[in-house]
Motif scaffolding. Structure first.
Motif, PDB file in Angstrom:
ATOM      1  N   PRO A  79       0.869  -1.121   0.076  1.00  0.00           N
ATOM      2  CA  PRO A  79       0.108  -0.134  -0.042  1.00  0.00           C
ATOM      3  C   PRO A  79       0.862   1.346  -0.020  1.00  0.00           C
ATOM      4  N   VAL A  80       0.245   2.283  -0.565  1.00  0.00           N
ATOM      5  CA  VAL A  80       0.898   3.595  -0.597  1.00  0.00           C
ATOM      6  C   VAL A  80       0.532   4.631   0.388  1.00  0.00           C
ATOM      7  N   GLU A  81       1.298   5.191   1.367  1.00  0.00           N
ATOM      8  CA  GLU A  81       0.829   6.076   2.188  1.00  0.00           C
ATOM      9  C   GLU A  81       1.341   7.709   1.888  1.00  0.00           C
ATOM     10  N   ALA A  82       0.579   8.411   1.753  1.00  0.00           N
ATOM     11  CA  ALA A  82       1.040   9.932   1.630  1.00  0.00           C
ATOM     12  C   ALA A  82       1.627  10.617   2.755  1.00  0.00           C
ATOM     13  N   VAL A  83       2.934  11.459   2.552  1.00  0.00           N
ATOM     14  CA  VAL A  83       3.388  12.055   3.536  1.00  0.00           C
ATOM     15  C   VAL A  83       3.437  13.419   2.973  1.00  0.00           C
TER      16      VAL A  83
ATOM     17  N   LYS B 201       5.064  -1.003   3.751  1.00  0.00           N
ATOM     18  CA  LYS B 201       4.195   0.157   2.805  1.00  0.00           C
ATOM     19  C   LYS B 201       5.282   0.920   2.124  1.00  0.00           C
ATOM     20  N   VAL B 202       4.587   1.954   1.263  1.00  0.00           N
ATOM     21  CA  VAL B 202       5.662   2.657   0.552  1.00  0.00           C
ATOM     22  C   VAL B 202       5.203   4.103   0.836  1.00  0.00           C
ATOM     23  N   ASN B 203       5.967   5.084   1.133  1.00  0.00           N
ATOM     24  CA  ASN B 203       5.742   6.454   1.246  1.00  0.00           C
ATOM     25  C   ASN B 203       5.850   7.095   0.155  1.00  0.00           C
ATOM     26  N   THR B 204       5.303   8.243  -0.012  1.00  0.00           N
ATOM     27  CA  THR B 204       5.207   9.184  -1.231  1.00  0.00           C
ATOM     28  C   THR B 204       6.408  10.125  -0.861  1.00  0.00           C
ATOM     29  N   ALA B 205       6.932  10.695  -1.701  1.00  0.00           N
ATOM     30  CA  ALA B 205       8.036  11.843  -1.700  1.00  0.00           C
ATOM     31  C   ALA B 205       7.118  13.017  -0.902  1.00  0.00           C
ATOM     32  N   PRO B 206       7.544  13.770  -0.041  1.00  0.00           N
ATOM     33  CA  PRO B 206       6.901  14.626   0.884  1.00  0.00           C
ATOM     34  C   PRO B 206       6.011  15.652   0.032  1.00  0.00           C
TER      35      PRO B 206
END
Length: 277
Positions: free
Chosen positions: A130-134, A169-174
Motif C-alpha cells: 500500500p502507498v501512504e501519503a506524506v 508500505k511505501v511512502n510518497t515523496a513529501p
C-alpha cells in the motif's frame, strides 16, 4: 641593416616557423599528470539478481601523458563500463582495470581509486504494497486532514529479497503544503523507495482534503414561526435544545447561536386547534 633584413626576410620567416614548431613539439612531448573523475556505467545486469550495496558511481583516475593529450582530455565523454554478467548471490569482489578505460594509447593510467568494489548481491523479489501519503507543513490549530485519496492505492515493488522482511508500505515523496488552512491539495508524487528498489507505477496521484476541526455542542434556540402565520400560532415549547456539530473556531467565537435557526414547517391551511409539528 634594414636592407639586409629585407633581402633575407624569407630566412627570418622560416626561422620563426621552425621555432614555433620546435616549441610545440617539445611541449607536446612533455609528460604531465592529472586527475579526472569518470562515471561508472553498469552493463549486463542479471534480471533475477540485484546489487543491494557496494556499487560505486564514480572513479578517480590519475592519468599521465603528453601535455597536449592531457589538455584535450574531456572527462564528460568518458565512462567506465562495469560488466555485471558474472554476479552471483552473496558477496562479489569486482576490480576496476585500466584497460577498461576508454583512453588514448598515448595516456598511461597511473592509479584508479577505488581499485575494487565489494558488491552485496541478492535475489530479486516482488511484493504488492500500500502507498501512504506524506505531507509537510504547519496547519492552523483548528485545521485538520479529513481524507486522503491515493490512485492507485497500491504499487508493485521490486527489489532485494531481504528488503521485504520489514517493508510493509511505501511512502510518497513529501507533499509540501503552501497554506496553513488548505482545503484540497491534488498532486502527482514519486515514491520514497530504499536503495535498489523500484516500483510500478513509479508515481501516484494524491488528493488531500482538509477542513476545520469540529466538535458537538448543545445549544438552545427559540422556535421561529413563519411570518405569514405570525400572531395566529403559539408554540409550546417556545425553544428547543439542539445537538450541533460545528467548527471549533465558530464555537469559540460565540457566534454559533446566530448561525442556527429552528423554524416550524406548517401547512398554511391549518384549521384552528392543536397540532404536533
Amino acid at each position: 641593416m634594414i636592407s639586409t633584413l629585407r633581402a633575407n626576410w624569407h630566412y627570418i620567416v622560416l626561422a620563426l616557423v621552425l621555432a614555433v614548431f620546435s616549441w610545440n613539439l617539445v611541449s607536446g612531448r612533455e609528460r604531465v599528470e592529472t586527475r579526472v573523475e569518470i562515471p561508472v556505467e553498469t552493463v549486463n545486469r542479471p534480471k533475477d539478481l540485484v546489487v543491494s550495496s557496494g556499487l560505486v558511481s564514480r572513479l578517480e583516475v590519475r592519468v599521465r601523458g603528453p601535455r597536449g593529450f592531457i589538455r584535450s582530455l574531456d572527462p564528460s565523454r568518458l565512462a567506465y563500463e562495469l560488466d555485471l554478467s558474472t554476479l552471483v548471490p552473496g558477496e562479489n569482489v569486482v576490480l576496476f582495470k585500466a584497460d577498461r578505460l576508454p583512453l588514448s594509447g598515448a595516456l598511461e593510467v597511473v592509479d584508479i581509486s577505488p581499485q575494487r568494489a565489494i558488491l552485496e548481491v541478492q535475489p530479486v523479489a516482488e511484493k504488492i504494497l500500500p502507498v501512504e501519503a506524506v505531507w509537510k507543513g504547519e496547519l492552523k490549530r483548528d485545521w485538520r486532514l479529513v481524507e486522503t485519496t491515493i490512485e492507485p492505492p497500491t504499487v508493485k515493488v521490486r527489489g532485494p529479497k531481504s528488503l521485504f522482511a520489514t517493508m510493509t508500505k511505501v511512502n510518497t515523496a513529501p507533499i509540501v503544503l503552501e497554506s496553513d488552512a488548505p482545503e484540497t491539495v491534488s498532486v502527482t508524487r514519486g515514491l520514497d523507495l530504499p536503495a535498489g528498489a523500484e516500483a510500478v507505477p513509479p508515481e501516484v496521484r494524491v488528493r488531500l482534503t482538509f477542513a476545520p476541526k469540529t466538535s458537538e455542542i448543545w445549544i438552545k434556540v427559540p422556535v421561529e414561526v413563519p411570518e405569514e402565520l405570525a400572531g395566529g400560532v403559539t408554540v409550546e415549547p417556545s425553544d428547543v435544545r439542539l445537538l450541533v456539530e460545528a467548527p471549533d473556531y465558530l464555537i469559540a467565537s460565540g457566534q454559533l447561536r446566530e448561525n442556527v435557526r429552528a423554524s416550524l414547517i406548517l401547512d398554511k391551511k391549518l384549521e384552528p386547534g392543536s397540532f404536533d409539528a
